[in-house]
Design a protein around this motif. Structure first.
Motif, short mmCIF file in Angstrom:
data_model
loop_
_atom_site.label_atom_id
_atom_site.label_comp_id
_atom_site.label_asym_id
_atom_site.label_seq_id
_atom_site.Cartn_x
_atom_site.Cartn_y
_atom_site.Cartn_z
N LEU A 15 33.56 38.33 29.46
CA LEU A 15 34.34 38.58 30.67
C LEU A 15 35.29 39.76 30.45
O LEU A 15 35.41 40.64 31.31
N SER A 20 38.33 44.99 34.31
CA SER A 20 39.13 44.39 35.38
C SER A 20 38.72 44.93 36.74
O SER A 20 39.55 45.24 37.58
N PRO A 23 36.53 39.95 40.09
CA PRO A 23 35.90 38.74 39.56
C PRO A 23 34.45 38.97 39.15
O PRO A 23 33.72 39.74 39.77
N SER A 64 38.11 35.87 36.70
CA SER A 64 38.82 36.96 36.05
C SER A 64 39.95 36.33 35.24
O SER A 64 40.23 35.14 35.37
#
Length: 135
Positions: A15, A20, A23, A64
């Motif tokens: 992730l 960034s 999501p 996120s």
């Protein structure tokens, strides 16, 4: 530590690698790291409740980070998923053979507290850039 902890760290590293840009769908993370989706859903639900992750529903939904990956320690992830490594109030004052286990827990907790998800991303990047020698 369990397979749950290992999978949680792998998934959070994935992730974080995706940046960034909003999501990330959980299915993408699960497929990228070969983690069963239903298993990852359970892990991410706990990490969301702990404030490590945030979720967004809908077409552009996904997960996120709730805080920057540089602030999420591996210890926090492990203890969120598996419970405390060192019981509250445990000290190095154990007697007999018990001191070995207390000391091992303390050393492991210190190691994991000094590493973050951002560190895992950096380590993976270094390993991917390492030259491979084939004979």
């Amino acid at each position: 530590m369990s397979e749950k902890s290992r999978s949680a760290v792998l998934a959070l590293t994935e992730l974080a690698q995706r940046g960034s840009n909003g999501p990330v769908p959980i299915l993408e993370v699960a497929e990228a790291r070969s983690i069963p989706l239903h298993f990852l859903e359970q892990l991410f639900a706990g990490l969301r409740r702990a404030g490590v992750l945030q979720s967004q529903r809908g077409v552009k939904g996904g997960y996120s980070f709730g805080r920057p990956p540089s602030e999420v320690t591996i210890l926090e992830v492990v203890e969120t998923v598996d419970g405390r490594i060192t019981p509250p109030g445990a000290s190095g004052q154990a007697h007999g053979t018990e001191f070995v286990w207390v000391e091992a827990q303390r050393v492991l907790a210190e190691l994991l507290e000094g590493l973050t998800i951002a560190d895992m991303v950096e380590r993976e990047a270094r390993l991917q850039d390492a030259p491979m020698f084939h004979i």
